[in-house]
Scaffold this active site. Structure first.
Site, PDB file in Angstrom:
ATOM      1  N   THR A 168      -2.865   1.509  -5.246  1.00  0.00           N
ATOM      2  CA  THR A 168      -4.142   1.148  -5.570  1.00  0.00           C
ATOM      3  C   THR A 168      -4.510   1.014  -6.886  1.00  0.00           C
ATOM      4  O   THR A 168      -5.308   0.474  -7.314  1.00  0.00           O
ATOM      5  CB  THR A 168      -4.958   2.058  -4.704  1.00  0.00           C
ATOM      6  OG1 THR A 168      -4.377   1.665  -3.081  1.00  0.00           O
ATOM      7  CG2 THR A 168      -6.538   1.769  -4.637  1.00  0.00           C
TER       8      THR A 168
ATOM      9  N   LYS B 119      -6.872  -6.876   0.769  1.00  0.00           N
ATOM     10  CA  LYS B 119      -5.989  -5.983   1.345  1.00  0.00           C
ATOM     11  C   LYS B 119      -6.151  -6.300   2.711  1.00  0.00           C
ATOM     12  O   LYS B 119      -7.063  -6.227   3.740  1.00  0.00           O
ATOM     13  CB  LYS B 119      -7.002  -4.503   1.098  1.00  0.00           C
ATOM     14  CG  LYS B 119      -6.418  -3.221   2.011  1.00  0.00           C
ATOM     15  CD  LYS B 119      -5.268  -2.741   1.201  1.00  0.00           C
ATOM     16  CE  LYS B 119      -4.578  -1.393   1.954  1.00  0.00           C
ATOM     17  NZ  LYS B 119      -3.368  -0.955   0.925  1.00  0.00           N
TER      18      LYS B 119
ATOM     19  N   ASP C 240      -9.352   1.395   0.098  1.00  0.00           N
ATOM     20  CA  ASP C 240      -8.711   1.332  -1.242  1.00  0.00           C
ATOM     21  C   ASP C 240      -9.366   0.235  -1.961  1.00  0.00           C
ATOM     22  O   ASP C 240      -9.546   0.348  -3.255  1.00  0.00           O
ATOM     23  CB  ASP C 240      -7.518   0.605  -0.903  1.00  0.00           C
ATOM     24  CG  ASP C 240      -6.341   1.727  -0.343  1.00  0.00           C
ATOM     25  OD1 ASP C 240      -6.619   2.803  -0.389  1.00  0.00           O
ATOM     26  OD2 ASP C 240      -5.332   1.310   0.179  1.00  0.00           O
TER      27      ASP C 240
ATOM     28  N   PRO D 274      -0.221   7.027 -15.764  1.00  0.00           N
ATOM     29  CA  PRO D 274      -0.341   8.473 -15.536  1.00  0.00           C
ATOM     30  C   PRO D 274      -0.842   8.933 -14.434  1.00  0.00           C
ATOM     31  O   PRO D 274      -1.768   8.510 -13.703  1.00  0.00           O
ATOM     32  CB  PRO D 274      -1.305   9.130 -16.936  1.00  0.00           C
ATOM     33  CG  PRO D 274      -2.031   8.025 -16.834  1.00  0.00           C
ATOM     34  CD  PRO D 274      -1.440   6.741 -16.950  1.00  0.00           C
TER      35      PRO D 274
ATOM     36  N   GLY E 142      -3.245  10.850 -11.869  1.00  0.00           N
ATOM     37  CA  GLY E 142      -4.471  11.159 -12.067  1.00  0.00           C
ATOM     38  C   GLY E 142      -5.494  10.258 -12.710  1.00  0.00           C
ATOM     39  O   GLY E 142      -6.675  10.456 -12.836  1.00  0.00           O
TER      40      GLY E 142
END
Length: 238
Positions: free
Chosen positions: A16, A37, A50, A200, A202
Site C-alpha cells: 500500500t 482496491k 488501504d 524505507p 516506516g
C-alpha cells in the site's frame, strides 16, 4: 502505461505504501490518478482501509473499493465466511477500464500475493491483470526468504504471459542485515526484472510533503523518481 497492477510476494511487504508513492509522484507531475482496491479484508464497514492510507499519503486521488470483508483472510475465504459476494476478474477489469477513461494512471492494488484467491473458482489478481493486458509491479520484502518468494511470483507471471515491469522493496530496514544487503544485488535475477525502488520501513508514518520526498528518492525515474539501484546498493555491499 495507463493501468498498472501492483502485487506483493506476500502480506505485510509494504504494498500500500508503494501504491501511495506511485500515486504521489504521478500527482506531482500533474497526472490524474485513480487507485482501485478490488477487495479489502480485515477492516470493518466504517474503518479506514488501504485507500484511506493512500489518500493520506499521496493527496487527493480517485479511489474505488469493490468489496470489503471484516476478517483478515484471503478474499475468497473472507467472503464465504461473511456471506458476501466475491469479486471476479471481470469486475476488476471493468472497474479499471472505466477509471482509465477519465484518468492518466490507474493503480490496481491486489490483496497479499499474486495467487491469493478472490473467489471459490480460484480467480486471482493475475487473472485481472491478464484481462486488462496490464503490466505488473512486484513488491517484495528485504530479508531472508525474499529471493524464493520473488522467484515464485516471477515464474507465475511468466507462465501466465504477464509482463513484470520490475520489483520494489517496500520496507527497507533501518539497519539492514547481511541477507537484506546481499538481496539488493540478487533480487533482479530472482524477479527476472529490474530493481525499480526501495522505500524505507516506516514511510507510511510520514506526513504528505515528507512522504513525497521519500517517494521521489525511493522510486525509479520510470515512475518520476530519482532512485538509482547501483548508487543505493554501493554502501550496502555484502
Amino acid at each position: 502505461m495507463s493501468v498498472l497492477v501492483i502485487t506483493g510476494t506476500g502480506t505485510d511487504v509494504g504494498k500500500t505504501v508503494v501504491v501511495a508513492a506511485l500515486a504521489a509522484l504521478a500527482r506531482a507531475e500533474g497526472r490524474r490518478v485513480a487507485v482501485l482496491k478490488p477487495a479489502q479484508t480485515g477492516v470493518g464497514p466504517t474503518e479506514p482501509g488501504d485507500l484511506a492510507e493512500v489518500e493520506r499519503l499521496a493527496g487527493p486521488v480517485t479511489t474505488r473499493e469493490l468489496r470489503r470483508y471484516p476478517e483478515p483472510l484471503a478474499p475468497a475465504t473472507a467472503a464465504r465466511r461473511a456471506g458476501e459476494p466475491t469479486v471476479h476478474p471481470r469486475d476488476i477489469a471493468g472497474a479499471a477500464v472505466t477509471l482509465d477513461e477519465t484518468h492518466d494512471l490507474v493503480l490496481v492494488e491486489g490483496a497479499g500475493g499474486l495467487l491469493v484467491r478472490f473467489d471459490d473458482e480460484g480467480a486471482t489478481i493475475a487473472d485481472a491483470a491478464w484481462a486488462l493486458n496490464a503490466p505488473v509491479l512486484v513488491v517484495a520484502h528485504a530479508g531472508l526468504g525474499t529471493l524464493n518468494t520473488t522467484a515464485l511470483t516471477a515464474e507465475a507471471l511468466l507462465r501466465r504471459g504477464l509482463e513484470s515491469v520490475g520489483v520494489v522493496v517496500g520496507r527497507w530496514p533501518v539497519e539492514p542485515d547481511l541477507a537484506a544487503r546481499c538481496n539488493l544485488g540478487d533480487l533482479p535475477e530472482a524477479a527476472g526484472a529490474p530493481l525499480l525502488g526501495v522505500l524505507p520501513d516506516g514511510a507510511g508514518g510520514l506526513g504528505r510533503s515528507e512522504f513525497l520526498h521519500v517517494a521521489r528518492a525511493g522510486l525509479s525515474p520510470w515512475f518520476g523518481g530519482t532512485f538509482d539501484p547501483e548508487k543505493f546498493a554501493a554502501p550496502h555491499a555484502c
